[in-house]
Motif scaffolding. Structure first.
Motif, short mmCIF file in Angstrom:
data_model
loop_
_atom_site.label_atom_id
_atom_site.label_comp_id
_atom_site.label_asym_id
_atom_site.label_seq_id
_atom_site.Cartn_x
_atom_site.Cartn_y
_atom_site.Cartn_z
N LYS A 1 -3.04 17.50 -28.59
CA LYS A 1 -2.45 16.90 -27.38
C LYS A 1 -0.95 17.24 -27.29
CE LYS A 1 -5.78 14.99 -25.34
NZ LYS A 1 -6.17 15.58 -24.05
N GLU B 1 -2.52 9.14 -24.28
CA GLU B 1 -3.61 9.47 -25.21
C GLU B 1 -3.11 9.59 -26.65
OE1 GLU B 1 -6.56 11.73 -22.05
OE2 GLU B 1 -5.61 12.89 -23.64
N SER C 1 -1.27 12.52 -21.15
CA SER C 1 -1.30 13.05 -22.52
C SER C 1 -0.53 12.15 -23.48
CB SER C 1 -0.67 14.44 -22.58
OG SER C 1 -1.23 15.25 -21.62
#
Lengths: 132, 208
Positions: free
Chosen positions: B63, B12, B9
């Motif tokens: 996120k 990302e 995460s």
């Protein structure tokens, strides 16, 4: 690596100018309003650019107790200005500045002033080159 | 990628943020081209980029909501993304104001200054991107990029005075003046905001 930077890449394209017949007070007003240190003096009948700096204003006018309203910019400006071609490597420009003990040089394209390089511009350019 | 961000995460979020900065660079480049060519139609591309920027910011938010990053880092990580997005918004506002300016003669008077500011904004965006890479991906000393951003921001700030000085000599009607002033303020504010993002990156670098 530094020699690869040309005057054109480093120069500041912001050129502020003043008429040769303007008063020193006009120059003071422009310099303080625009927060700069010098003004290009536009060509007179002799067709030569000049420069008027804060130093000129202080030493050649104010310190001599002359009236800045009466004194004309052309009377205290420095002529001719030190100019380099826009293709000149920065290294050479800096050598010139060191040799003549000057804080700025002007950059010309043919016969027109298109930029100025101050020590601050050179410092910024070196930093820019390093972070690239 | 720095060791602190091993999670999927986190990666990302960082990739999305880098994408957001690249969008900002593209928007500034399009803006510059539009200004130099005097092509107001080109500005419509910035509206598309602004929408894309909003999307990415929302993705980053979700996120982070899913648990990316340690809690103490989350506010500043999101703030960074939010601020980059707000710069794109500001660029969109400037594009809109630019397309509303009817007095081409006034634009001509300040064209040189506007072009210089636009070029400085592009440079600052690329340096911001470099700062982000140093902070989150490569590691290293941020000081030089942060100093450079400050120096360039000061240049933009000084140019604002030059523009106002020139415009104030002209005979301008009220609404023409308002539109022009808004455009100038929006254009100048972009560099302020880039500097603010750089400060957050520096803060985050300290927190890592």
């Amino acid at each position: 690596m530094r020699a690869k930077m040309s005057a054109e890449e480093v120069m500041n394209k912001r050129i502020e100018s003043i008429k040769p017949d303007a008063s020193v007070l006009d120059a003071i007003e422009r310099i303080t309003t625009l927060r700069i240190r010098s003004l290009v003096v536009e060509p007179d009948e002799d067709d030569v650019y000049g420069v008027v700096t804060v130093r000129d204003i202080v030493f050649k006018c104010l310190a001599k107790r002359l009236d800045p309203k009466q004194v004309k910019v052309k009377d205290i400006s420095t002529k001719p200005i030190v100019c380099v071609e826009k293709s000149m490597p920065l290294e050479h420009v800096l050598n010139l500045m060191e040799k003549f003990n000057i804080a700025r040089v002007f950059v010309k394209d043919r016969n027109k002033v298109v930029g100025v390089i101050s020590l601050m511009d050179a410092m910024t350019a070196f930093l820019m080159h390093r972070v690239k | 990628m720095r060791l602190f961000f091993g999670g999927k995460s986190e990666k990302e979020v960082l990739i999305k943020t880098a994408e957001l900065i690249q969008l900002l660079c593209s928007a500034c480049e399009i803006f510059d081209e539009a200004i130099k060519k005097g092509d107001k139609n080109l500005m419509s591309e910035i509206y598309v980029i602004e929408k894309k920027g909003d999307e990415i910011r929302r993705e980053i938010a979700s996120k982070i909501y899913e648990g990316a990053f340690l809690p103490y880092l989350r506010p500043n990580i999101y703030k960074m993304a939010e601020m980059i997005d707000s710069i794109i918004d500001k660029l969109e506002d400037a594009a809109l104001s630019f397309s509303k300016i009817k007095r081409e003669d006034l634009l001509k008077i300040i064209k040189n200054e506007i072009e210089i500011i636009s070029e400085l904004n592009i440079k600052m965006c690329h340096i911001l991107s470099k700062s982000f890479t140093i902070c989150f991906l490569k590691g290293g000393d941020l000081r030089e990029t942060i100093i450079l951003i400050r120096v360039l921001e000061k240049r933009v700030d000084d140019l604002k005075h030059s523009i106002l000085d020139k415009i104030m000599r002209e005979d301008v009607k009220f609404w023409e003046g308002i539109v022009l002033l808004k455009f100038i303020e929006q254009l100048v504010e972009i560099s302020d905001l880039i500097e603010d993002v750089a400060d957050i990156i520096q803060l985050l670098n300290l927190s890592l």
